[in-house]
Write an enzyme that holds these catalytic residues in place. Structure first.
Site, PDB file in Angstrom:
ATOM      1  N   ARG A   1     -16.463   1.063  -4.958  1.00 48.17           N
ATOM      2  CA  ARG A   1     -15.749  -0.051  -4.290  1.00 48.17           C
ATOM      3  C   ARG A   1     -14.781  -0.732  -5.259  1.00 48.17           C
ATOM      4  O   ARG A   1     -13.757  -1.277  -4.861  1.00 48.17           O
ATOM      5  CB  ARG A   1     -16.745  -1.070  -3.702  1.00 48.17           C
TER       6      ARG A   1
ATOM      7  N   TYR B   1       3.263  -4.902  14.262  1.00 49.11           N
ATOM      8  CA  TYR B   1       2.175  -4.096  14.827  1.00 49.11           C
ATOM      9  C   TYR B   1       1.129  -5.023  15.469  1.00 49.11           C
ATOM     10  O   TYR B   1       0.830  -6.097  14.928  1.00 49.11           O
ATOM     11  CB  TYR B   1       1.561  -3.236  13.708  1.00 49.11           C
TER      12      TYR B   1
ATOM     13  N   ASP C   1       6.082  -4.514   5.249  1.00 47.39           N
ATOM     14  CA  ASP C   1       5.346  -3.333   5.700  1.00 47.39           C
ATOM     15  C   ASP C   1       6.354  -2.191   5.812  1.00 47.39           C
ATOM     16  O   ASP C   1       7.245  -2.220   6.667  1.00 47.39           O
ATOM     17  CB  ASP C   1       4.685  -3.649   7.052  1.00 47.39           C
TER      18      ASP C   1
ATOM     19  N   LYS D   1      -0.342   7.086   8.359  1.00 45.58           N
ATOM     20  CA  LYS D   1       0.824   7.608   9.068  1.00 45.58           C
ATOM     21  C   LYS D   1       1.510   8.695   8.232  1.00 45.58           C
ATOM     22  O   LYS D   1       0.883   9.663   7.874  1.00 45.58           O
ATOM     23  CB  LYS D   1       1.734   6.440   9.410  1.00 45.58           C
TER      24      LYS D   1
HETATM   25  C1  LIG Z   1       3.526  -0.767  10.956  1.00 41.78           C
HETATM   26  C2  LIG Z   1       2.026  -0.702  10.864  1.00 41.78           C
HETATM   27  N1  LIG Z   1       1.393  -1.414   9.930  1.00 41.78           N
HETATM   28  C3  LIG Z   1       0.049  -1.401   9.811  1.00 41.78           C
HETATM   29  C4  LIG Z   1      -0.730  -0.658  10.672  1.00 41.78           C
HETATM   30  C5  LIG Z   1      -2.217  -0.658  10.528  1.00 41.78           C
HETATM   31  O1  LIG Z   1      -2.626   0.543   9.958  1.00 41.78           O
HETATM   32  P1  LIG Z   1      -4.078   1.196  10.167  1.00 41.78           P
HETATM   33  O2  LIG Z   1      -4.163   1.615  11.594  1.00 41.78           O
HETATM   34  O3  LIG Z   1      -4.084   2.305   9.188  1.00 41.78           O
HETATM   35  O4  LIG Z   1      -5.073   0.130   9.852  1.00 41.78           O
HETATM   36  C6  LIG Z   1      -0.112   0.107  11.674  1.00 41.78           C
HETATM   37  C7  LIG Z   1      -0.914   0.909  12.592  1.00 41.78           C
HETATM   38  O5  LIG Z   1      -0.415   1.473  13.531  1.00 41.78           O
HETATM   39  C8  LIG Z   1       1.308   0.080  11.766  1.00 41.78           C
HETATM   40  O6  LIG Z   1       1.952   0.794  12.702  1.00 41.78           O
END
Ligand SMILES: Cc1ncc(COP(=O)(O)O)c(C=O)c1O
Length: 407
Positions: free
Chosen positions: A58, A111, A183, A208
């Site tokens: 961890r 998101y 992000d 992704k």
């Molecule tokens: C732009 C974006 N940021 C963060 C996330 C969150 O990622 P995770 O699903 O890996 O927790 C997503 C998920 O679709 C996303 O599209």
């Protein structure tokens, strides 16, 4: 950190890459929860930070550390922190920089779970959030308060791929000594590097494109050494959203092919976006850089290409939109993105169902909006599939329809 190699090379030969004792081409997975100490003295010193080495997965693990080095090298950050999910990266970067009584300015379109974290969870801990249209610099400046600590945004935005002028927004943050968090999931460090534009922190859902094969959920934060030490030493250590070694190993493997995958994703997505723009059943196409409205002015400087996602608004109500999606054969109905398989989803009822109708309206996420993640299949096969799906629609104008009904 100044990159040593071009980024395509750095995907494979990144700065700080470690060898291993048997000279294996591919690094082994340290699939262990804990690490042994030679004696009690060494263990105690390690806990006190006086002896280099691992303690417990961890808190750190060699396989995870390898991915962190790889990502820091790609984003051009001093260091990186791997997290269990993308939301783990979003929450760790926010929580490590905020406390009760402080304020965040966030983009109104993000998101869905990032939205609920900002809109529902942070206020429970006494953190106030103002959602703004990040294309309106006046609105951003007006939202700044004496206690504003963080500006958070995505560009391109999930789900409708709106592109913001990152440099201008980051400069507003800097003028007011506010930490900017971007992000960068949708473009990856190959196509956009917000840290070079002055951002303080970049986060990714590594689920992704970075991994790219749809078999991991993971996240990563890239930032200064001070930020990363703080994020790891507080939020990741105590809240516990650290990455598993096997997941890190899979993402490191995925990263090696990121550049060839992104090239194909981008080429096919642009071809499909252009084709959709000519189709009578489509009311609007969103693809970063496609036209002025889609941030063409930022193509070539802020971002080198538009990425692998396309969003469309159909000349259709919710029921007709459903019929179109259900007819497709090559586009699989699923959330997530950046995989070999092309995926399709309906943000209003899926990824952004966390939004109230009012918030969805403000963010411009209508009932007839569809998000396509263009995979690695042949673009012409994907176009044929979309053509087949769109043929059944009667292409009536959506003018006058209420497109914010679907909860
Ligand atoms: C732009 C974006 N940021 C963060 C996330 C969150 O990622 P995770 O699903 O890996 O927790 C997503 C998920 O679709 C996303 O599209």
């Amino acid at each position: 950190m100044k990159p040593l190699y071009q980024r395509d090379t750095a995907l494979i030969h990144y700065q700080g890459k470690q060898g291993n004792e048997h000279g294996a081409l591919v690094a082994p997975i340290y699939q262990t929860s804990t690490f042994t100490f030679e004696n009690l003295e060494q263990g105690s010193k390690r806990f006190a930070g006086e002896d280099e080495g691992y303690i417990y997965t961890r808190l750190g693990n060699p396989t995870v550390r390898e991915l962190e080095r790889q990502m820091a090298s790609l984003e051009g950050s001093e260091d990186a922190a791997a997290t269990a999910t993308g939301m783990g990266a979003v929450s760790a970067s926010l929580l490590a920089n905020l406390k009760a009584g402080e304020h965040v300015i966030a983009s109104s379109a993000v998101y869905g779970c990032t939205f609920s974290l900002l809109n529902e969870q942070l206020p429970r801990y006494g953190i106030d959030v103002t959602f703004v249209d990040m294309s309106d610099f006046k609105e951003i400046k007006q939202a700044v308060k004496a206690n504003t600590k963080v500006i958070f945004l995505e560009s391109p935005v999930n789900p409708h791929l709106q592109v913001f002028d990152l440099e201008k927004i980051i400069n507003i943050a800097r003028e007011h000594h506010i930490i900017s968090i971007v992000d960068n999931t949708f473009l990856t460090p190959l196509l956009q590097r917000p840290l070079e534009l002055g951002a303080d922190i970049v986060i990714h859902s590594a689920t992704k494109y970075l991994n790219g094969h749809g078999d991991v959920v993971a996240g990563i934060v890239c930032a200064s050494q001070e930020q990363i030490d703080n994020i790891k030493g507080t939020i990741i250590k105590d809240f516990g959203a650290s990455m598993a070694p096997f997941d890190a190993w899979l993402i490191s493997r995925g990263l090696k092919t990121l550049s060839v995958r992104m090239e194909r994703h981008c080429q096919s997505a642009l071809t499909i976006a252009q084709w959709l723009s000519e189709h009578p059943a489509i009311a609007k196409v969103y693809y970063p850089g496609l036209n002025e409205e889609c941030g063409k002015a930022l193509l070539g400087n802020q971002m080198s290409a538009g990425g692998g996602l396309v969003a469309i608004e159909l000349h259709a109500d919710f029921e007709q939109t459903q019929a179109f999606v259900n007819k497709l054969k090559l586009f699989t109905i699923a959330v997530s993105l950046g995989d070999a398989e092309s995926l399709i989803q309906h943000p209003a009822s899926m990824t952004h169902a966390t939004y109230s109708l009012e918030a969805r309206h403000k963010a411009g996420i209508a009932d007839n909006l569809i998000r396509l993640s263009i995979g690695l299949e042949a673009a012409q096969d994907l176009i044929n599939d979309l053509d087949h799906g769109l043929n059944g629609l009667n292409n009536q104008s959506v003018a006058g329809l209420d497109l914010y009904q679907q909860a």
